[in-house]
Design an enzyme around this catalytic site. Structure first.
Site, PDB file in Angstrom:
ATOM      1  N   ARG A  50      10.134   9.858  49.627  1.00  0.00           N
ATOM      2  CA  ARG A  50      10.532   9.590  48.876  1.00  0.00           C
ATOM      3  C   ARG A  50      10.761   8.531  47.768  1.00  0.00           C
ATOM      4  O   ARG A  50      10.863   7.650  47.806  1.00  0.00           O
ATOM      5  CB  ARG A  50      12.683   9.301  49.564  1.00  0.00           C
ATOM      6  CG  ARG A  50      12.770  10.171  50.594  1.00  0.00           C
ATOM      7  CD  ARG A  50      13.239  11.558  49.621  1.00  0.00           C
ATOM      8  NE  ARG A  50      14.290  12.385  50.800  1.00  0.00           N
ATOM      9  CZ  ARG A  50      13.275  12.896  51.466  1.00  0.00           C
ATOM     10  NH1 ARG A  50      11.778  13.443  51.528  1.00  0.00           N
ATOM     11  NH2 ARG A  50      14.239  14.114  52.677  1.00  0.00           N
ATOM     12  N   GLU A  57      14.796  13.351  41.180  1.00  0.00           N
ATOM     13  CA  GLU A  57      14.146  15.028  40.182  1.00  0.00           C
ATOM     14  C   GLU A  57      15.190  15.414  40.307  1.00  0.00           C
ATOM     15  O   GLU A  57      16.389  15.254  40.567  1.00  0.00           O
ATOM     16  CB  GLU A  57      13.594  14.884  41.869  1.00  0.00           C
ATOM     17  CG  GLU A  57      12.441  14.191  43.173  1.00  0.00           C
ATOM     18  CD  GLU A  57      12.230  14.628  44.235  1.00  0.00           C
ATOM     19  OE1 GLU A  57      12.684  15.818  44.420  1.00  0.00           O
ATOM     20  OE2 GLU A  57      10.424  14.252  44.616  1.00  0.00           O
ATOM     21  N   HIS A 111       7.708  17.873  44.711  1.00  0.00           N
ATOM     22  CA  HIS A 111       8.548  18.052  46.397  1.00  0.00           C
ATOM     23  C   HIS A 111       7.697  19.284  46.758  1.00  0.00           C
ATOM     24  O   HIS A 111       9.081  19.964  47.282  1.00  0.00           O
ATOM     25  CB  HIS A 111      10.239  18.183  45.818  1.00  0.00           C
ATOM     26  CG  HIS A 111      11.090  17.743  47.287  1.00  0.00           C
ATOM     27  ND1 HIS A 111      11.391  15.930  47.077  1.00  0.00           N
ATOM     28  CD2 HIS A 111      10.267  16.919  48.127  1.00  0.00           C
ATOM     29  CE1 HIS A 111      11.696  15.620  48.580  1.00  0.00           C
ATOM     30  NE2 HIS A 111      11.497  16.347  49.628  1.00  0.00           N
TER      31      HIS A 111
HETATM   32  P1  NAP Z   1       9.047   9.028  61.024  1.00  0.00           P
HETATM   33  O1  NAP Z   1       8.223   9.727  61.781  1.00  0.00           O
HETATM   34  O2  NAP Z   1      10.659   9.024  61.554  1.00  0.00           O
HETATM   35  O3  NAP Z   1       8.735   7.750  60.542  1.00  0.00           O
HETATM   36  C1  NAP Z   1       8.735   6.762  59.757  1.00  0.00           C
HETATM   37  C2  NAP Z   1       8.283   5.680  59.642  1.00  0.00           C
HETATM   38  O4  NAP Z   1       8.235   5.066  59.103  1.00  0.00           O
HETATM   39  C3  NAP Z   1       7.903   4.867  61.161  1.00  0.00           C
HETATM   40  O5  NAP Z   1       6.654   4.885  61.342  1.00  0.00           O
HETATM   41  C4  NAP Z   1       8.997   3.740  60.455  1.00  0.00           C
HETATM   42  O6  NAP Z   1       8.549   2.511  62.027  1.00  0.00           O
HETATM   43  C5  NAP Z   1       8.656   3.964  59.274  1.00  0.00           C
HETATM   44  N1  NAP Z   1       9.928   2.689  59.083  1.00  0.00           N
HETATM   45  C6  NAP Z   1      10.968   2.918  58.772  1.00  0.00           C
HETATM   46  N2  NAP Z   1      11.369   2.123  58.547  1.00  0.00           N
HETATM   47  C7  NAP Z   1      10.833   1.239  58.188  1.00  0.00           C
HETATM   48  C8  NAP Z   1      10.801   0.224  56.471  1.00  0.00           C
HETATM   49  N3  NAP Z   1      12.148  -0.223  56.661  1.00  0.00           N
HETATM   50  N4  NAP Z   1       9.550  -0.717  56.554  1.00  0.00           N
HETATM   51  C9  NAP Z   1       8.313  -0.259  57.569  1.00  0.00           C
HETATM   52  N5  NAP Z   1       8.391   0.557  57.892  1.00  0.00           N
HETATM   53  C10 NAP Z   1       9.213   1.857  58.340  1.00  0.00           C
HETATM   54  O7  NAP Z   1       9.284  10.012  60.329  1.00  0.00           O
HETATM   55  P2  NAP Z   1       8.824  11.125  59.322  1.00  0.00           P
HETATM   56  O8  NAP Z   1       9.182  12.105  60.100  1.00  0.00           O
HETATM   57  O9  NAP Z   1       7.140  10.744  59.153  1.00  0.00           O
HETATM   58  O10 NAP Z   1       8.931  11.397  58.072  1.00  0.00           O
HETATM   59  C11 NAP Z   1       9.305  10.622  57.273  1.00  0.00           C
HETATM   60  C12 NAP Z   1       9.189  10.500  55.651  1.00  0.00           C
HETATM   61  O11 NAP Z   1       9.065  11.617  55.515  1.00  0.00           O
HETATM   62  C13 NAP Z   1      11.510  11.140  55.657  1.00  0.00           C
HETATM   63  O12 NAP Z   1      12.059  10.540  55.920  1.00  0.00           O
HETATM   64  C14 NAP Z   1      11.431  11.931  54.377  1.00  0.00           C
HETATM   65  O13 NAP Z   1      12.228  11.353  53.541  1.00  0.00           O
HETATM   66  C15 NAP Z   1       9.740  11.515  54.061  1.00  0.00           C
HETATM   67  N6  NAP Z   1       9.800  13.551  53.760  1.00  0.00           N
HETATM   68  C16 NAP Z   1       9.355  14.277  52.965  1.00  0.00           C
HETATM   69  C17 NAP Z   1       8.843  15.537  51.895  1.00  0.00           C
HETATM   70  C18 NAP Z   1       8.256  15.934  50.699  1.00  0.00           C
HETATM   71  O14 NAP Z   1       8.835  17.305  50.782  1.00  0.00           O
HETATM   72  N7  NAP Z   1       7.413  15.264  50.241  1.00  0.00           N
HETATM   73  C19 NAP Z   1       8.918  16.169  53.738  1.00  0.00           C
HETATM   74  C20 NAP Z   1       9.230  15.882  54.986  1.00  0.00           C
HETATM   75  C21 NAP Z   1       9.561  14.553  54.867  1.00  0.00           C
HETATM   76  P3  NAP Z   1       9.041   2.108  62.472  1.00  0.00           P
HETATM   77  O15 NAP Z   1      10.045   2.151  62.738  1.00  0.00           O
HETATM   78  O16 NAP Z   1       8.776   1.025  63.547  1.00  0.00           O
HETATM   79  O17 NAP Z   1       9.959   0.487  61.667  1.00  0.00           O
END
Ligand code: NAP
Length: 315
Positions: free
Chosen positions: A234, A263, A281
């Site tokens: 994001r 965006e 995106h």
């Molecule tokens: P996820 O499985 O929840 O993974 C998020 C990771 O970030 C976890 O390993 C978490 O570990 C870590 N995290 C959370 N807060 C943190 C912090 N303050 N400091 C360091 N690490 C932190 O989520 P996901 O499904 O992989 O998706 C991740 C993100 O990608 C989404 O939230 C979304 O915004 C983005 N996304 C973008 C697109 C796009 O179109 N470009 C598509 C899908 C998703 P801990 O909880 O141990 O910290």
């Protein structure tokens, strides 16, 4: 049948599923609804199937009719929704994890390759024609054997790490993963430690108050000179002015961004940087993934009204 406002147009297969599951109110022109319009249109509805383009802040949520019991977001990220405001009104919020991880990880890899191998400049030169091959023409950064830092080694981060196996993987999360999930990746308990070993960074963590502007004037200095920063998560995680300044000083060699602040309006500072490889995106933008996401958003609503709960509830 429950009446559900669907704020954006879905792919036909998912709209057909919605018709079978509840009484949907479709956005046939795919108009970008204002917050006022979302409030008006949700009158008489039981739930809202929202997308990341809907800003469901406290002000908006507080004005939703009492009949709204669920906001089912058509995305895994839910930074567009004030979870606390929804909770205090007794509204459940759900998301669509897992089904978009592969497609998004592929775009994460494209950002790394595109930024490191000067794809933006290469595409422009090829389209203009007249370019001349030489031994040092558009030479970029080779990835094999270099260090990839993953900020947020969750579902998407782990998939990126798996595809990028020819690199040495380092990561930071607030909590260390099991060895099985780490797959040999090296854990760093803080971002300073991670950034200092990141030849390339892939940002994969959610946008939260904690991660807002995590890439900033101070933290950009932690990287080795000539590092590459990519963001598939994001835009709010990056302070654009600080990153643009670091690019202009060549502290940072290149960026690969699928997401950015405000965006679709890109900070004009990036447009002047040749090494910026920027996409609109596209993370989850494959037909199968978009259908799977919408179907899951529909199933979340169905499950919620049938059982009073939902496995993908996030508040
Ligand atoms: P996820 O499985 O929840 O993974 C998020 C990771 O970030 C976890 O390993 C978490 O570990 C870590 N995290 C959370 N807060 C943190 C912090 N303050 N400091 C360091 N690490 C932190 O989520 P996901 O499904 O992989 O998706 C991740 C993100 O990608 C989404 O939230 C979304 O915004 C983005 N996304 C973008 C697109 C796009 O179109 N470009 C598509 C899908 C998703 P801990 O909880 O141990 O910290």
């Amino acid at each position: 049948m429950k009446k559900i406002l669907i704020t954006r147009k879905l792919i036909k297969e998912s709209e057909d599923k919605a018709v079978k599951t509840f009484t949907p109110i479709f956005n046939t022109n795919d108009e970008l609804y204002s917050q006022k319009k979302v409030i008006e249109m949700s009158n008489g509805c039981d739930g809202i199937l929202s997308s990341l383009t809907d800003k469901m802040d406290k002000q908006t949520i507080d004005k939703l009719p009492d009949t709204i019991k669920i906001i089912s977001n058509f995305a895994v990220g839910f930074g567009n929704i004030d979870l606390e405001a929804a909770k205090s009104r007794g509204i459940a919020v759900t998301n669509t994890p897992e089904v978009l991880s592969d497609a998004t990880a592929e775009i994460g890899i494209l950002l790394i390759l595109g930024a490191c191998r000067r794809a933006a400049e290469g595409i422009q030169s090829a389209q203009e024609g007249g370019w001349k091959w030489s031994a040092d023409y558009l030479i970029g950064k080779q990835l094999t054997g270099t260090r990839l830092g993953v900020l947020g080694m969750g579902r998407i981060g782990q998939k990126i790490a798996k595809i990028a196996r020819s690199m040495i993987i380092h990561y930071h999360n607030r909590s260390k993963l099991s060895e099985e999930k780490e797959q040999g990746a090296v854990y760093h308990k803080d971002i300073k430690s991670l950034f200092s070993v990141s030849d390339v960074l892939s940002i994969c963590c959610p946008a939260t108050k904690e991660t807002e502007n995590m890439i900033n004037k101070e933290t950009v200095e932690y990287f080795p000179k000539g590092a590459v920063i990519t963001n598939v998560a994001r835009g709010d995680i990056v302070d654009d002015e600080a990153l643009i300044d670091a690019l202009n000083r060549r502290k940072i060699y290149a960026v690969g961004l699928d997401v950015y602040k405000n965006e679709p309006n890109l900070n004009p500072g990036y447009s002047k940087i040749k090494s910026a490889f920027i996409l609109p995106h596209l993370g989850s933008a494959t037909k199968d993934t978009r259908i799977a996401m919408a179907n899951l958003a529909i199933d979340n609503i169905d499950e919620f009204f049938k059982t009073g709960n939902c496995k993908n509830k996030v508040n």
